[in-house]
Design a protein around this motif. Structure first.
Motif, PDB file in Angstrom:
ATOM      1  N   UNK A 158       0.828  -1.205   0.000  1.00 12.47           N
ATOM      2  CA  UNK A 158       0.000   0.000   0.000  1.00 12.47           C
ATOM      3  C   UNK A 158       0.865   1.259   0.000  1.00 12.47           C
ATOM      4  N   UNK A 159       1.959   1.235   0.774  1.00 14.19           N
ATOM      5  CA  UNK A 159       2.845   2.387   0.821  1.00 14.19           C
ATOM      6  C   UNK A 159       3.418   2.707  -0.555  1.00 14.19           C
ATOM      7  N   UNK A 160       3.738   1.685  -1.343  1.00 16.00           N
ATOM      8  CA  UNK A 160       4.296   1.955  -2.674  1.00 16.00           C
ATOM      9  C   UNK A 160       3.308   2.725  -3.542  1.00 16.00           C
ATOM     10  N   UNK A 161       2.015   2.494  -3.330  1.00 16.19           N
ATOM     11  CA  UNK A 161       1.012   3.166  -4.172  1.00 16.19           C
ATOM     12  C   UNK A 161       0.844   4.634  -3.811  1.00 16.19           C
ATOM     13  N   UNK A 162       1.369   5.054  -2.663  1.00 18.01           N
ATOM     14  CA  UNK A 162       1.302   6.461  -2.282  1.00 18.01           C
ATOM     15  C   UNK A 162       2.420   7.272  -2.928  1.00 18.01           C
ATOM     16  N   UNK A 163       3.309   6.602  -3.653  1.00 21.06           N
ATOM     17  CA  UNK A 163       4.386   7.270  -4.375  1.00 21.06           C
ATOM     18  C   UNK A 163       3.995   7.463  -5.837  1.00 21.06           C
ATOM     19  N   UNK A 164       4.613   8.440  -6.474  1.00 20.86           N
ATOM     20  CA  UNK A 164       4.325   8.696  -7.889  1.00 20.86           C
ATOM     21  C   UNK A 164       4.815   7.551  -8.766  1.00 20.86           C
ATOM     22  N   UNK A 165       5.962   6.979  -8.399  1.00 15.56           N
ATOM     23  CA  UNK A 165       6.574   5.931  -9.209  1.00 15.56           C
ATOM     24  C   UNK A 165       7.111   4.823  -8.312  1.00 15.56           C
TER      25      UNK A 165
END
Length: 300
Positions: A158-165
């Motif tokens: 989930x944390x990765x999806x809060x990043x642009x890339x």
């Protein structure tokens, strides 16, 4: 006089944008009890969230709890909020790389925290706390990159999806294992995943608890590139080089471009986040979730 008026308007606009960026998705009007939750999270110490800001406008945020695959303890959740606030106040920043210590990204929440707040109200408060924090992370006027080494599972995914890339290293994987815990994403990852890969692929990843390797992530649009280096130092340097192609130029321009994209992306997101929270609340502390916790699952 005209110049003075224009400066006042510009300053007022900047202040309004900053206020919007820091605005929380949830407040007491939604039953959110932040201070109560913070006191409970303080009881579960361990690990740290480290932030280094470099002169070139790139910041490095490290999830540092390698003994348990960088799982979030209670104090790490609180520290993440503090680091996001620090980044909101960083006027010269242009980019951010998030990665995990010990050659792995993040395995989600520490099970000790999960078990201690397994009642519905605490679970909902934790859900709203992390959604608020990750939404503010997503709104930062910085180009953000999740450097995925090893495993990014559960809350880590989930944390990765809060990043642009997202950039991945050979042998790494992203996996939404929530179904195996009798849950759905609760940190906003479900709503953001749909935005990134589309509804069909998101449904497959969530209901299949599918391991997404670098090749499939590229195909889905979940990852931008597979780096050549597997070791921590080499991968981090590659990530810096990749990000630098988008952060060259004046900070004011880079930040304005990100602000513009963030506004367009978020028009319907808050409603989706609240719906995700409601669905999450029906499962947290329920039979399937408690049974999964009793099994003490290890996602390998």
């Amino acid at each position: 006089m005209v110049i003075s008026m224009w400066k006042n308007i510009l300053q007022a606009t900047k202040e309004r944008i900053l206020q919007q960026r820091r605005m929380s998705v949830y407040s007491q009007a939604h039953g959110y009890e932040e201070e109560l939750l913070k006191k409970k999270l303080q009881q579960f110490a361990g690990g740290s969230i480290n932030l280094t800001k470099e002169d070139n406008g790139i910041a490095i945020l490290t999830l540092n709890n390698p003994k348990i695959m960088n799982a979030f303890t209670g104090t790490m959740m609180l520290e993440l909020q503090e680091r996001v606030t620090e980044l909101e106040n960083w006027k010269d920043g242009k980019g951010l790389i998030i990665y995990g210590a010990g050659n792995t990204f993040c395995s989600g929440s520490d099970l000790n925290v999960v078990k201690a707040i397994s009642n519905s109200q605490d679970g909902m408060n934790m859900c709203m706390f992390m959604q608020n924090t990750l939404t503010r992370l997503m709104r930062l006027p910085l180009i953000t990159v999740a450097l995925v080494q090893g495993k990014a599972i559960g809350g880590g995914a989930e944390l990765t999806t809060a990043c642009d890339y997202r950039l991945m290293t050979p042998g790494s994987e992203i996996r939404f294992v929530h179904k195996l815990m009798g849950l759905v994403p609760g940190w906003g990852g479900g709503a953001r995943l749909v935005q990134i890969v589309g509804s069909r692929a998101a449904l497959q990843l969530l209901t299949g608890a599918t391991r997404v390797d670098p090749e499939r992530a590229l195909h889905l649009g979940l990852s931008e590139e597979t780096l050549s280096s597997s070791d921590e130092a080499g991968a981090l340097e590659e990530a810096r080089t990749w990000l630098s192609q988008y952060t060259e130029g004046p900070a004011s321009v880079i930040r304005a471009a990100k602000e513009m994209v963030a506004v367009g992306r978020e028009l319907l997101l808050e409603a989706a986040l609240r719906t995700e929270k409601d669905i999450f609340g029906t499962l947290w502390g329920g039979p399937a979730n408690l049974q999964a916790l009793a099994r003490r699952p290890k996602h390998k």
